[in-house]
Design an enzyme around this catalytic site. Sequence first.
Site, PDB file in Angstrom:
ATOM      1  N   ALA A 207       3.963  -0.499  -2.264  1.00  0.00           N
ATOM      2  CA  ALA A 207       3.159  -1.564  -1.650  1.00  0.00           C
ATOM      3  C   ALA A 207       3.128  -2.842  -2.476  1.00  0.00           C
ATOM      4  O   ALA A 207       2.997  -3.928  -1.926  1.00  0.00           O
ATOM      5  CB  ALA A 207       1.742  -1.063  -1.417  1.00  0.00           C
ATOM      6  N   THR A 208       3.260  -2.716  -3.792  1.00  0.00           N
ATOM      7  CA  THR A 208       3.281  -3.944  -4.600  1.00  0.00           C
ATOM      8  C   THR A 208       4.433  -4.821  -4.130  1.00  0.00           C
ATOM      9  O   THR A 208       4.273  -6.026  -3.885  1.00  0.00           O
ATOM     10  CB  THR A 208       3.432  -3.602  -6.105  1.00  0.00           C
ATOM     11  OG1 THR A 208       2.274  -2.854  -6.496  1.00  0.00           O
ATOM     12  CG2 THR A 208       3.558  -4.846  -6.961  1.00  0.00           C
TER      13      THR A 208
ATOM     14  N   ASN B 213      -9.704  -0.021  -2.388  1.00  0.00           N
ATOM     15  CA  ASN B 213      -9.313   1.067  -3.286  1.00  0.00           C
ATOM     16  C   ASN B 213     -10.405   1.456  -4.272  1.00  0.00           C
ATOM     17  O   ASN B 213     -10.335   2.510  -4.886  1.00  0.00           O
ATOM     18  CB  ASN B 213      -8.040   0.680  -4.060  1.00  0.00           C
ATOM     19  CG  ASN B 213      -8.135  -0.684  -4.710  1.00  0.00           C
ATOM     20  OD1 ASN B 213      -8.631  -1.633  -4.127  1.00  0.00           O
ATOM     21  ND2 ASN B 213      -7.655  -0.790  -5.920  1.00  0.00           N
TER      22      ASN B 213
ATOM     23  N   GLN C  99      -4.617   2.201   1.258  1.00  0.00           N
ATOM     24  CA  GLN C  99      -5.670   3.223   1.153  1.00  0.00           C
ATOM     25  C   GLN C  99      -6.182   3.668   2.516  1.00  0.00           C
ATOM     26  O   GLN C  99      -7.090   4.501   2.592  1.00  0.00           O
ATOM     27  CB  GLN C  99      -6.841   2.689   0.304  1.00  0.00           C
ATOM     28  CG  GLN C  99      -6.466   2.302  -1.117  1.00  0.00           C
ATOM     29  CD  GLN C  99      -6.186   3.499  -2.023  1.00  0.00           C
ATOM     30  OE1 GLN C  99      -6.360   4.659  -1.639  1.00  0.00           O
ATOM     31  NE2 GLN C  99      -5.735   3.233  -3.237  1.00  0.00           N
TER      32      GLN C  99
ATOM     33  N   HIS D  18       3.320   7.382  -2.340  1.00  0.00           N
ATOM     34  CA  HIS D  18       2.611   8.306  -3.253  1.00  0.00           C
ATOM     35  C   HIS D  18       1.118   8.394  -2.952  1.00  0.00           C
ATOM     36  O   HIS D  18       0.418   9.236  -3.529  1.00  0.00           O
ATOM     37  CB  HIS D  18       2.856   7.922  -4.717  1.00  0.00           C
ATOM     38  CG  HIS D  18       2.171   6.673  -5.167  1.00  0.00           C
ATOM     39  ND1 HIS D  18       1.040   6.696  -5.929  1.00  0.00           N
ATOM     40  CD2 HIS D  18       2.461   5.368  -4.967  1.00  0.00           C
ATOM     41  CE1 HIS D  18       0.664   5.452  -6.199  1.00  0.00           C
ATOM     42  NE2 HIS D  18       1.511   4.623  -5.615  1.00  0.00           N
TER      43      HIS D  18
ATOM     44  N   THR E 121      21.021  -1.387  -3.190  1.00  0.00           N
ATOM     45  CA  THR E 121      21.501  -0.160  -2.554  1.00  0.00           C
ATOM     46  C   THR E 121      20.330   0.632  -1.984  1.00  0.00           C
ATOM     47  O   THR E 121      19.322   0.843  -2.666  1.00  0.00           O
ATOM     48  CB  THR E 121      22.276   0.699  -3.588  1.00  0.00           C
ATOM     49  OG1 THR E 121      23.371  -0.082  -4.055  1.00  0.00           O
ATOM     50  CG2 THR E 121      22.786   1.988  -2.981  1.00  0.00           C
TER      51      THR E 121
ATOM     52  N   CYS F 149      -5.030   2.300 -10.644  1.00  0.00           N
ATOM     53  CA  CYS F 149      -3.758   1.638 -10.366  1.00  0.00           C
ATOM     54  C   CYS F 149      -3.720   0.237 -10.934  1.00  0.00           C
ATOM     55  O   CYS F 149      -2.675  -0.392 -10.976  1.00  0.00           O
ATOM     56  CB  CYS F 149      -3.474   1.630  -8.866  1.00  0.00           C
ATOM     57  SG  CYS F 149      -4.869   1.114  -7.895  1.00  0.00           S
TER      58      CYS F 149
HETATM   59  N1  PLP Z   1      -2.806  -1.977  -2.563  1.00  0.00           N
HETATM   60  C1  PLP Z   1      -3.812  -1.119  -2.795  1.00  0.00           C
HETATM   61  C2  PLP Z   1      -5.055  -1.210  -1.974  1.00  0.00           C
HETATM   62  C3  PLP Z   1      -3.686  -0.132  -3.781  1.00  0.00           C
HETATM   63  O1  PLP Z   1      -4.697   0.716  -3.993  1.00  0.00           O
HETATM   64  C4  PLP Z   1      -2.485  -0.074  -4.532  1.00  0.00           C
HETATM   65  C5  PLP Z   1      -2.332   0.909  -5.619  1.00  0.00           C
HETATM   66  O2  PLP Z   1      -3.194   1.613  -5.981  1.00  0.00           O
HETATM   67  C6  PLP Z   1      -1.462  -0.985  -4.226  1.00  0.00           C
HETATM   68  C7  PLP Z   1      -1.664  -1.926  -3.246  1.00  0.00           C
HETATM   69  C8  PLP Z   1      -0.154  -0.969  -4.968  1.00  0.00           C
HETATM   70  O3  PLP Z   1       0.556   0.196  -4.719  1.00  0.00           O
HETATM   71  P1  PLP Z   1       1.789   0.606  -5.670  1.00  0.00           P
HETATM   72  O4  PLP Z   1       1.254   0.623  -7.073  1.00  0.00           O
HETATM   73  O5  PLP Z   1       2.212   1.923  -5.186  1.00  0.00           O
HETATM   74  O6  PLP Z   1       2.817  -0.462  -5.491  1.00  0.00           O
END
Ligand code: PLP
Length: 381
Positions: free
Chosen positions: A70-71, A150, A179, A199, A235, A321
């Site tokens: 997601a980042t 989160n 979330q 994950h 890739t 996170c």
């Molecule tokens: N957005 C939210 C609300 C999250 O809780 C998190 C990670 O905990 C992320 C984005 C980022 O996810 P990732 O670290 O898997 O890229």
Amino acid sequence: MIYLDNAATTKPNEDVIQSYIQMNTQYFFNPNSPHTAGVKIAHLIDKARDNIKQYLNLNDKFDIIFTSGATESNNIALQGMAQAKKRFGKTILTTKIEHPSVLETMRTLEEQGFNLQYINTLENGKLDITSLKKLLNDDVVLVTCMHVNNIMGQIQPIEEISNILKDYPKVHFHVDGVQGFGKVNLNINLVDSYSLSAHKFHGLKGSGILAFKQAKTIQPIIFGGGQEYGIRSGTVNAPVNIALTKAMRQMDAQMDSNIKLLTEKGKEIRQFIDQYEGVLINSPIDAAPYILNVSFPGVKGEVLVNAFSKYEIYLSTTSACSSKKSSHNETLKAMGLSNIIIEGSIRISIAPDLTNEQIEAFKDAFDKVYNEVKELLKYEL
Ligand code: PLP
């Protein structure tokens, strides 16, 4: 071990791991290779995209872009759309309680000349609709918020926001769904783009998607071989993408029963903690049932995490996170919590497979930890 940190990451399902191993051993080919083995993988990936659209109940306007999580999805959507839309307007809106992958991206856009405005949040952490309406004007091109927070678990009014934005057709509405997926229902067709990390739903780390209405409208921020609609060159990681699809299939199939289990178990834990004098429950009553944020004012969150660890109970301070950054405090501050409550906060986040025995063991440990620290609790906040 009792794992209560599922908002940080979840345990991958066994068949997700098996699928990853099988793909890497038998089907390791590059889907962009012209030979029949490559073509076969390309078909598998196409099928996976179709399946994902089905699991997420998406209409035909959506494309699925595989990412590393997601980042990356948030970065691609926000930077890409801000750049694509800048000739129509320069104002971008978000809240101060977003994950750093959104907040820092929006701040980088601000440094590049965009006009970043923050939508207020109410005391319960929900986005303030009145504030959103006040900020909307013809210069706004991008609005973003998360579905489920989160740290506290509060659920944002995505449908209401989407309805309001119908009067502003220039606006791209991006939602960070990390979330929310599998735990809180949402009609994703109401938004323009949506990010997920595998994950967080029993898939693998380093794997995610960006569901995007007409991907070709994004300006790419990564350049190279033109994979993933030209938006995410590199890739294609077929084993990881197929594993994500497996995890999503399982989440989709169990969604209703999972939500029921999370609601029952979350309620039980909440009611139990609620009896303890001096301990505060920060998560609003209508928050997502699997996240419970609790404060022991006067005791540091780190001390509590260590105290629970002694009983092999793993939970988090606020947001693992992003815990190397102070930005999680920014979220709690934006919700109007005092420093003493913020410093003494922990996050309990459960998964549907938490057993009754584990809940009882948690209750025992909670009682012991409470008795260890109760002299330190401050009642004047
Ligand atoms: N957005 C939210 C609300 C999250 O809780 C998190 C990670 O905990 C992320 C984005 C980022 O996810 P990732 O670290 O898997 O890229």
